[in-house]
Design a protein around this motif. Structure first.
Motif, PDB file in Angstrom:
ATOM      1  N   ALA A  87       0.835  -1.198   0.000  1.00 59.94           N
ATOM      2  CA  ALA A  87       0.000   0.000   0.000  1.00 59.94           C
ATOM      3  C   ALA A  87       0.876   1.257   0.000  1.00 59.94           C
ATOM      4  N   GLU A  88       0.345   2.330  -0.563  1.00 62.88           N
ATOM      5  CA  GLU A  88       1.077   3.594  -0.521  1.00 62.88           C
ATOM      6  C   GLU A  88       1.142   4.073   0.923  1.00 62.88           C
ATOM      7  N   VAL A  89       2.340   4.452   1.360  1.00 63.75           N
ATOM      8  CA  VAL A  89       2.543   4.929   2.724  1.00 63.75           C
ATOM      9  C   VAL A  89       3.106   6.349   2.664  1.00 63.75           C
ATOM     10  N   ARG A  90       2.527   7.226   3.461  1.00 65.11           N
ATOM     11  CA  ARG A  90       3.007   8.599   3.490  1.00 65.11           C
ATOM     12  C   ARG A  90       3.368   8.973   4.923  1.00 65.11           C
ATOM     13  N   LEU A  91       4.577   9.499   5.087  1.00 64.40           N
ATOM     14  CA  LEU A  91       5.020   9.989   6.384  1.00 64.40           C
ATOM     15  C   LEU A  91       4.661  11.463   6.469  1.00 64.40           C
ATOM     16  N   SER A  92       3.845  11.806   7.442  1.00 69.53           N
ATOM     17  CA  SER A  92       3.314  13.165   7.526  1.00 69.53           C
ATOM     18  C   SER A  92       4.113  14.032   8.491  1.00 69.53           C
ATOM     19  N   ILE A 100      -3.188  13.962  14.568  1.00 69.76           N
ATOM     20  CA  ILE A 100      -3.882  12.686  14.728  1.00 69.76           C
ATOM     21  C   ILE A 100      -5.391  12.911  14.712  1.00 69.76           C
ATOM     22  N   LEU A 101      -5.847  13.924  15.439  1.00 75.15           N
ATOM     23  CA  LEU A 101      -7.285  14.208  15.477  1.00 75.15           C
ATOM     24  C   LEU A 101      -7.816  14.509  14.082  1.00 75.15           C
ATOM     25  N   ALA A 102      -7.134  15.398  13.359  1.00 70.06           N
ATOM     26  CA  ALA A 102      -7.585  15.765  12.012  1.00 70.06           C
ATOM     27  C   ALA A 102      -7.547  14.571  11.069  1.00 70.06           C
ATOM     28  N   ALA A 103      -6.497  13.756  11.177  1.00 66.78           N
ATOM     29  CA  ALA A 103      -6.367  12.601  10.285  1.00 66.78           C
ATOM     30  C   ALA A 103      -7.467  11.578  10.528  1.00 66.78           C
ATOM     31  N   VAL A 104      -7.738  11.291  11.789  1.00 62.00           N
ATOM     32  CA  VAL A 104      -8.750  10.279  12.120  1.00 62.00           C
ATOM     33  C   VAL A 104     -10.139  10.732  11.663  1.00 62.00           C
ATOM     34  N   VAL A 105     -10.470  11.991  11.937  1.00 53.45           N
ATOM     35  CA  VAL A 105     -11.784  12.500  11.538  1.00 53.45           C
ATOM     36  C   VAL A 105     -11.930  12.499  10.022  1.00 53.45           C
ATOM     37  N   SER A 112      -9.435  10.827   0.988  1.00 58.99           N
ATOM     38  CA  SER A 112      -8.326  10.135   0.338  1.00 58.99           C
ATOM     39  C   SER A 112      -7.049  10.345   1.140  1.00 58.99           C
ATOM     40  N   LEU A 113      -5.979   9.667   0.753  1.00 59.55           N
ATOM     41  CA  LEU A 113      -4.694   9.846   1.425  1.00 59.55           C
ATOM     42  C   LEU A 113      -4.237  11.289   1.311  1.00 59.55           C
ATOM     43  N   ASP A 114      -4.438  11.906   0.151  1.00 63.01           N
ATOM     44  CA  ASP A 114      -4.082  13.313  -0.024  1.00 63.01           C
ATOM     45  C   ASP A 114      -4.907  14.198   0.909  1.00 63.01           C
ATOM     46  N   ASP A 115      -6.213  13.926   0.998  1.00 61.91           N
ATOM     47  CA  ASP A 115      -7.092  14.716   1.868  1.00 61.91           C
ATOM     48  C   ASP A 115      -6.651  14.615   3.329  1.00 61.91           C
ATOM     49  N   VAL A 116      -6.425  13.392   3.767  1.00 62.72           N
ATOM     50  CA  VAL A 116      -6.095  13.158   5.175  1.00 62.72           C
ATOM     51  C   VAL A 116      -4.748  13.780   5.521  1.00 62.72           C
ATOM     52  N   ASP A 117      -3.779  13.627   4.640  1.00 64.48           N
ATOM     53  CA  ASP A 117      -2.463  14.207   4.887  1.00 64.48           C
ATOM     54  C   ASP A 117      -2.543  15.733   4.927  1.00 64.48           C
ATOM     55  N   ARG A 118      -3.297  16.326   3.993  1.00 66.77           N
ATOM     56  CA  ARG A 118      -3.439  17.786   3.963  1.00 66.77           C
ATOM     57  C   ARG A 118      -4.086  18.309   5.242  1.00 66.77           C
ATOM     58  N   GLU A 119      -5.159  17.661   5.669  1.00 71.67           N
ATOM     59  CA  GLU A 119      -5.843  18.096   6.888  1.00 71.67           C
ATOM     60  C   GLU A 119      -4.943  17.952   8.110  1.00 71.67           C
ATOM     61  N   ALA A 120      -4.198  16.854   8.185  1.00 68.10           N
ATOM     62  CA  ALA A 120      -3.312  16.633   9.325  1.00 68.10           C
ATOM     63  C   ALA A 120      -2.200  17.678   9.362  1.00 68.10           C
ATOM     64  N   ARG A 121      -1.586  17.952   8.214  1.00 68.01           N
ATOM     65  CA  ARG A 121      -0.487  18.912   8.185  1.00 68.01           C
ATOM     66  C   ARG A 121      -0.951  20.329   8.476  1.00 68.01           C
ATOM     67  N   GLY A 122      -2.212  20.627   8.170  1.00 63.82           N
ATOM     68  CA  GLY A 122      -2.730  21.966   8.426  1.00 63.82           C
ATOM     69  C   GLY A 122      -3.402  22.115   9.772  1.00 63.82           C
ATOM     70  N   ALA A 123      -3.271  21.112  10.634  1.00 70.57           N
ATOM     71  CA  ALA A 123      -4.061  21.068  11.867  1.00 70.57           C
ATOM     72  C   ALA A 123      -3.736  22.183  12.857  1.00 70.57           C
ATOM     73  N   LEU A 124      -2.565  22.794  12.767  1.00 66.59           N
ATOM     74  CA  LEU A 124      -2.223  23.870  13.694  1.00 66.59           C
ATOM     75  C   LEU A 124      -2.710  25.235  13.219  1.00 66.59           C
ATOM     76  N   GLU A 125      -3.129  25.334  11.959  1.00 73.69           N
ATOM     77  CA  GLU A 125      -3.435  26.648  11.403  1.00 73.69           C
ATOM     78  C   GLU A 125      -4.560  27.388  12.131  1.00 73.69           C
ATOM     79  N   PRO A 126      -5.673  26.713  12.520  1.00 67.79           N
ATOM     80  CA  PRO A 126      -6.702  27.456  13.269  1.00 67.79           C
ATOM     81  C   PRO A 126      -6.158  28.061  14.566  1.00 67.79           C
TER      82      PRO A 126
END
Length: 253
Positions: A87-92, A100-105, A112-126
């Motif tokens: 499977a494709e694996v991405r290290l975030s 973790i919270l953003a990724a799980v939700v 998608s993997l792109d969606d989840v990674d983007r949300e997780a990486r942007g989780a501090l922005e708010p």
């Protein structure tokens, strides 16, 4: 649904962060594996444990790996050579707890993997935006937006099909915080529709209603009015459900 792997020096920290994230997902949850500690109660990480965790949750949709610090990153990189799954694996590079919270939700919402990674990486922005840091980058914004990334409630309503928009008042005392935002994201996963949200008080938005980080970036407080616009095959049903959630205070009121 993608799999999520949590790599930490501390089992207690990893389990606490995952437990917090799972409390935000009312329905079906993504596969999550924890690789934490170096065995026998030692603080540290183990590349073989990380590789086993990746294989445990591997799916055709991919695997996102979130790490805490230092050797956790090195162990995750080494684990890619040890794993047996394809499977494709991405290290975030996501922040640990918020990511973790953003990724799980997002994963639970069918992202998608792109969606989840983007949300997780942007989780501090708010948080950065609320505390007066640098402006948040564009996060899961819809296709059409004003040049500055914001839009008025009227402009959003004008772009939506006739009748498929609503002005909804937040009645939760704590505003649109993480739990109701996560509920909204999870609920919309069951609809073939695209919804956008604008905070009419601040003019913030539009943001995609299926983006946890986007919703939190609205900074919606109790009494704020959100303009929600919907399109797609199930737009009416989705908008009706969002209206129900907001008017009932997401079960908190």
């Amino acid at each position: 649904m993608i799999g999520v792997v949590v790599v930490s020096h501390s089992p207690a920290l990893a389990h606490a962060a995952v437990d917090l994230a799972l409390q935000m997902v009312p329905g079906e949850k993504p596969a999550i594996a924890i690789a934490a500690g170096a065995g026998e109660g030692l603080i540290g990480t183990d590349a073989t444990a990380v590789s086993a965790a990746i294989d445990e949750v591997a799916s055709p949709e991919g695997v996102l790996v979130i790490m805490d610090l230092g050797s956790a990153v090195m162990s995750a990189e080494m684990a890619l050579d040890f794993r047996s799954s394809e499977a494709e694996v991405r290290l975030s590079s996501a922040p640990f707890v918020e990511g973790i919270l953003a990724a799980v939700v997002t994963a639970a919402g069918g992202g998608s993997l792109d969606d989840v990674d983007r949300e997780a990486r942007g989780a501090l922005e708010p948080k950065i935006s609320m505390l007066g840091g640098a402006p948040a980058p564009e996060i899961a914004t819809p296709d059409v937006a004003a040049p500055d990334g914001t839009a008025s409630a009227a402009s959003v309503a004008e772009r939506a099909p006739a009748g498929l928009s609503a002005d909804l008042t937040i009645i939760n005392s704590d505003g649109l915080h993480a739990r109701p935002a996560a509920t909204l994201v999870s609920t919309l996963a069951g609809f073939d529709a695209k919804l956008t949200v604008v905070n009419t008080r601040s003019g913030t938005g539009p943001v995609a209603a299926n983006s946890l980080i986007g919703l939190l970036s609205l900074g919606a407080k109790s009494g704020d009015v959100l303009t929600v616009a919907a399109s797609g095959a199930q737009a009416a049903e989705a908008l009706a459900k969002v209206t129900e959630l907001v008017t009932e205070g997401f079960g908190e009121v």
